[in-house]
Design a protein around this motif. Structure first.
Motif, short mmCIF file in Angstrom:
data_model
loop_
_atom_site.label_atom_id
_atom_site.label_comp_id
_atom_site.label_asym_id
_atom_site.label_seq_id
_atom_site.Cartn_x
_atom_site.Cartn_y
_atom_site.Cartn_z
N GLY A 1 0.81 -1.21 0.00
CA GLY A 1 0.00 0.00 0.00
C GLY A 1 0.84 1.26 0.00
N GLY A 2 1.94 1.25 0.79
CA GLY A 2 2.83 2.40 0.80
C GLY A 2 3.50 2.62 -0.55
N GLU A 3 3.93 1.53 -1.18
CA GLU A 3 4.55 1.64 -2.50
C GLU A 3 3.56 2.17 -3.53
OE1 GLU A 3 5.89 -2.26 -3.37
OE2 GLU A 3 7.63 -2.18 -2.01
N LEU A 4 2.33 1.68 -3.47
CA LEU A 4 1.32 2.10 -4.43
C LEU A 4 0.98 3.58 -4.24
CD1 LEU A 4 -0.71 1.54 -6.65
CD2 LEU A 4 -2.25 0.55 -4.94
N LEU A 5 0.86 4.02 -2.99
CA LEU A 5 0.54 5.42 -2.74
C LEU A 5 1.65 6.33 -3.26
CD1 LEU A 5 -1.46 7.40 -1.42
CD2 LEU A 5 -0.12 7.21 0.67
N ALA A 6 2.89 5.95 -3.03
CA ALA A 6 4.01 6.75 -3.53
C ALA A 6 3.97 6.84 -5.05
CB ALA A 6 5.33 6.14 -3.07
N GLU A 7 3.60 5.75 -5.69
CA GLU A 7 3.50 5.74 -7.15
C GLU A 7 2.39 6.68 -7.63
OE1 GLU A 7 1.67 2.56 -10.31
OE2 GLU A 7 3.06 1.78 -8.80
#
Length: 454
Positions: free
Chosen positions: A111-117
């Motif tokens: 989720g953190g990776e997706l939000l940063a993207e």
């Protein structure tokens, strides 16, 4: 196995329309339009684990209701040939939704990776709606929710309210009930007020206040102390203080003021001490949600107020109370047409080349009464020893910003308050940045200890 789907959520709402941009929309549009590749830095985003996992269909339904409720999510902005900016509210359109699937124990990381993207690319607000959503599924249910918005659509206060509404919609609260609980002025209606006689009077009064302060305030706060090259990066210091989390709340309660006034008082004192200027002047970001009908509005409302402290050398408790009273006056004049204010400042500079130094910025982003990140379930240490847990890091350097001595953000993080400061090191060397941040912590914590916080 990490899998990914790209969805397009179709939304149909009841109202559409067109009107002038609000002062907030216009100000952010102008700020972002000159950033080029750095534009995504102005995006706002939030991600969190859902309190209870939900089927994908239920999350998409809640998101549809949110877009129907909050018109800023369906608003595009278009410039015209005369240099103006219009807001266009669509009744129909779509929201891009990215769904990633992973193992249950990986949902927070993914989720953190997706939000940063989602937050890493700019928005084309003339063509598309200003929101992207990312969902993480595990074991057939959505467990992590994230969204990135253009800053023209929401500020930090708006983002927190939107996250709250999404959670409540998922918990079964109806859109009608949400509208009754949290009545909110929509951007088109806000713009109509700003164009009215009352709105223009507010704008004129705010700009008059600014002109007066810029004529009266200190001419220079931080003299140049070191060499500077045009492309020199500005260091960023982050002080993470568990002690401040308790101390700010305690000092605010003891003195009958807001937590923001406590931090502002400590920051103003540090400006005065480091600059040796007896009358510190700061631009303070004001959320403007105390204005009629705006407390629950999901749009970009925050603008800068100009806070001028006549003297900072006194007992901290007395200083806090005086700062609170003065800040309320500054907040009153923090809603204006920034293009007109910029014109006023240019005209004033033509008559007074040495305008007051207004290059110091403070942005207290916290709203603990609405949202505070939960900390680990551990007993906090006594306040007297909590400062031993304070950390000071230098995580990044930023491109230079014109007319900036320093900018400091105050942020609630799990179990602590963070002070994140970016400064021109030719004016405020790294050693002074560290002293500035630790001085704020010292002032607040020592007053808290003196007034009975344990």
């Amino acid at each position: 196995m990490d899998e990914r789907d790209e969805l397009h959520l179709e939304v149909v709402a009841a109202r559409s329309g067109r009107g002038p941009a609000t002062w907030g929309q216009q100000a952010i549009w102008d700020a972002v339009s000159v950033l080029g590749d750095d534009a995504p830095r102005y995006n706002v985003s939030v991600g969190f684990q859902l309190p209870a996992a939900r089927p994908l269909a239920a999350v998409l339904e809640a998101l549809t209701h949110a877009a129907q409720l909050h018109e800023s999510l369906r608003t595009r902005l278009q410039p015209d040939e005369a240099g103006g900016l219009a807001q266009i509210l669509d009744a129909t359109g779509g929201i891009p939704v990215t769904v990633r699937r992973c193992a249950r124990e990986e949902t927070e990381r993914v989720g953190g990776e997706l939000l940063a993207e989602l937050a890493a690319s700019p928005f084309d607000c003339a063509v598309r709606w200003p929101i992207r959503v990312g969902l993480v599924e595990a074991d057939g249910l959505v467990r992590h929710y994230g969204m990135a918005l253009s800053h023209t659509a929401a500020d930090g206060g708006g983002l927190r309210r939107l996250a709250r509404d999404m959670v409540m919609l998922l918990e079964g609260v109806s859109p009608r009930r949400l509208r009754e609980m949290f009545p909110a002025t929509q951007p088109l209606d806000q713009a109509a007020y700003q164009c009215s006689e009352r709105g223009r009077k507010r704008d004129a009064a705010s700009r008059k206040y600014w002109r007066t302060k810029l004529s009266e305030g200190p001419r220079a706060l931080f003299p140049v102390r070191g060499g500077r090259t045009p492309d020199a990066l500005f260091p960023n210091a982050v002080l993470r203080s568990p002690a401040l989390l308790r101390a700010v709340d305690h000092v605010a309660a003891v003195h009958g003021v807001s937590g923001s006034s406590v931090v502002l008082a400590a920051a103003a004192r540090q400006v005065s001490r480091l600059s040796r200027a007896p009358e510190p002047l700061l631009q303070v970001v004001v959320n403007n949600r105390f204005l009629p009908g705006m407390s629950q509005t999901i749009t970009t409302l925050a603008q800068e107020g100009l806070f001028h402290l006549r003297t900072a050398d006194e007992d901290f408790g007395a200083l806090v109370r005086r700062v609170h009273a003065g800040a309320l006056g500054a907040y009153r004049y923090a809603s204006y047409d920034k293009r007109l204010l910029d014109r006023d400042i240019a005209e004033l500079r033509g008559r007074l080349p040495d305008l007051a130094d207004h290059s110091c910025f403070l942005n207290d982003t916290r709203e603990p009464e609405l949202f505070r990140p939960s900390a680990e379930d551990t007993e906090p240490p006594p306040l007297a020893s909590a400062r031993e847990l304070t950390t000071l890091d230098w995580p990044v350097e930023f491109p230079p910003r014109k007319n900036l001595s320093f900018a400091m953000d105050v942020v609630d993080v799990p179990g602590a308050v963070e002070l994140a400061m970016t400064a021109d090191s030719a004016l405020i060397p790294r050693s002074d940045m560290a002293s500035f941040l630790r001085g704020i912590e010292d002032a607040v914590v020592e007053d808290a200890l003196a007034t009975g916080c344990v």
